[in-house]
Design a protein around this motif. Sequence first.
Motif, PDB file in Angstrom:
ATOM      1  N   THR A 325       0.811  -1.221   0.000  1.00 40.54           N
ATOM      2  CA  THR A 325       0.000   0.000   0.000  1.00 40.54           C
ATOM      3  C   THR A 325       0.841   1.265   0.000  1.00 40.54           C
ATOM      4  O   THR A 325       0.290   2.368   0.061  1.00 40.54           O
ATOM      5  N   GLU A 326       2.165   1.121  -0.080  1.00 41.46           N
ATOM      6  CA  GLU A 326       3.025   2.291  -0.003  1.00 41.46           C
ATOM      7  C   GLU A 326       2.822   3.215  -1.205  1.00 41.46           C
ATOM      8  O   GLU A 326       2.572   2.764  -2.328  1.00 41.46           O
ATOM      9  N   GLU A 348       8.885   5.644   4.023  1.00 42.69           N
ATOM     10  CA  GLU A 348       8.186   4.369   3.849  1.00 42.69           C
ATOM     11  C   GLU A 348       9.170   3.229   4.041  1.00 42.69           C
ATOM     12  O   GLU A 348      10.392   3.430   4.052  1.00 42.69           O
ATOM     13  N   THR A 546       2.161   1.945   7.001  1.00 46.78           N
ATOM     14  CA  THR A 546       1.645   1.373   5.742  1.00 46.78           C
ATOM     15  C   THR A 546       1.317  -0.101   5.854  1.00 46.78           C
ATOM     16  O   THR A 546       0.505  -0.614   5.074  1.00 46.78           O
TER      17      THR A 546
END
Length: 604
Positions: A325-326, A348, A546
């Motif tokens: 989902t980053e 991230e 994330t």
Amino acid sequence: MPEGADTTVEEAHGELSLARVALAEDDLQHAASHLAGALAYAPGLPEVHELLAVLATRAHGPELFPIEEPIFIGTVVAHAHLLAPTDPARALTMLAQATAADPEKPWADVSWVRALDLASLEPQVIAQIFTTVMRPLGDPAAPGIRAANEVYLDLARRAVTAHPDAAMIHATAAGLGRRLGATAQAVSWGEHAVRLEPSKLTLVWYAYALRADGRTEAGIAVLRDAYRRYPTELDLCADLSNWLAAQGHFDEAQSLLEEAVRLDPSDDCVVHTLHRLRYDRDGEARHLIDLADYTRDHPPAGHEHHELEHCCQGRNWLGMPAPATEACINALIQAPSGLTRLSLSALEVPSALGVVRRAFPGADVSIAGPPPADMVDPLRAGRALWAYEETIATPAVQPPPPAANDLVRQVVTPGWPHPIAAYDQALPLGQLPITDLLALLVYPPAPPPELAELPPGWWERCVQVYVCLGILHSAELGRDHPTDTTAHRRLLTELAFGIEDWITEAALFALIVAAWSDPSCRIEVRETVGTRFVRAVEASQERVVTILDSLATLALITPEMIPAVTSLASDILAAPAAAPEASSSSSSSNKKRSWLRLFRRGKD
């Protein structure tokens, strides 16, 4: 013409040429060998049968094609053709066995089969032939398979005419007809079979024919009748319950199954169906864990069951990794052909950024703001796989050797049938040294060509999953106690509490699989997964995590997870994604909840 048919015809002609040469030299053995090869490539080619007829005049009977180990399908078919004049029943049975082995080729579509007087064959022989080919055809048969095996539908039509009072011929013809597209005719045959002999088998084949013809409620009525007549045949209960559930009659289906389990808790068909139905109704993984436990303690004695695979297929962590989902991965999806600059509002996880940097080594990646301390430092002391310098993470271990990369490419797939199957699939990786396995987590090899088109990050996540399962199999860690995975779980726990990363998810998944496989470690794994999840929940009150939704999914499939944590995980998955709050330290401290205390209260 089916794809690849032209190639097989060419190969058949090549074998025929060699057979003719051998025949001209009176070398019957080699002629027969090449002719069998031609039959294997193209069993319906007229030239093959012409040369077989010539060979038959030189060799008396089918002895030139002996049936011996290792069995070659072309030899079997040639033997059958030469046997047909004296023993057509045995010859047709052999062709049916060839069809069962490879239903994509027209093994039985030859003139002598089309002209065969079926009145001369015993009804039980014909029924057995239909039964032999039935299941391998598929239900329904794919168009190519249907075309290759239309001869069996012709046989069915002629057989019911030749034996109008043979119930099993009509019943098996119904089973065959529905697979080959003649559903209305199959219904007629099935109905006639039941009138002749209302047995369990005739009723079942009639019911399935009705369902194939789009008359499911009528099929259910027939199955009800069959189960009423044969109440101890619990496979009928399983079938009936499946059909009822498919029509939305869940309460009745579950009630039937639960009653059947009380009658015979060892009936694997009923137990597998009941667990699948329970999962289909509420989506709780505990039903799948119960099914995995049952399967481990009661290996199927009859046919294989696929209920666990059915429930896990396409579901995050049950049958595949949760998708990344980053934002950096989303940027790769949106700009697959080129990326020169990427600006991120927050740091991230390193594996995700590693995918970007490998895909576009020259891209300028900028990250706003200072890195959060709980992202660049491990939560617990342990083996370090990443080292941060400001916002740049680099591997803290040496790359793996080429042999390790090659093995990974052989083992890793984009998903798995179910968690236990993934564990079994990862077994070869357990022979690698631990240093190689840890290296593979941060240096994933390039995918094999057939998997090169996977979404960005998917291959890397799968590599990490299978490598962590490989750690669970590690021969090095199990050298002193091969059946004890305590050391393996200890290392996976270190990885789970290391620097926040996709590796966190993969390590937790491997621990969960250990708990699915071995009930003795479930309390330990529950505490590890629950604690790591709630730490992520607490972090999410200050910043975006994330991997939070993925960790919530993992918590929900952990055996014996406490209700407080499963409730929290469900709430997180149900809530819309939100950006981290911008608030002062004083106001945020008033709003924070201690999820770890909640977790500990739940355990008590």
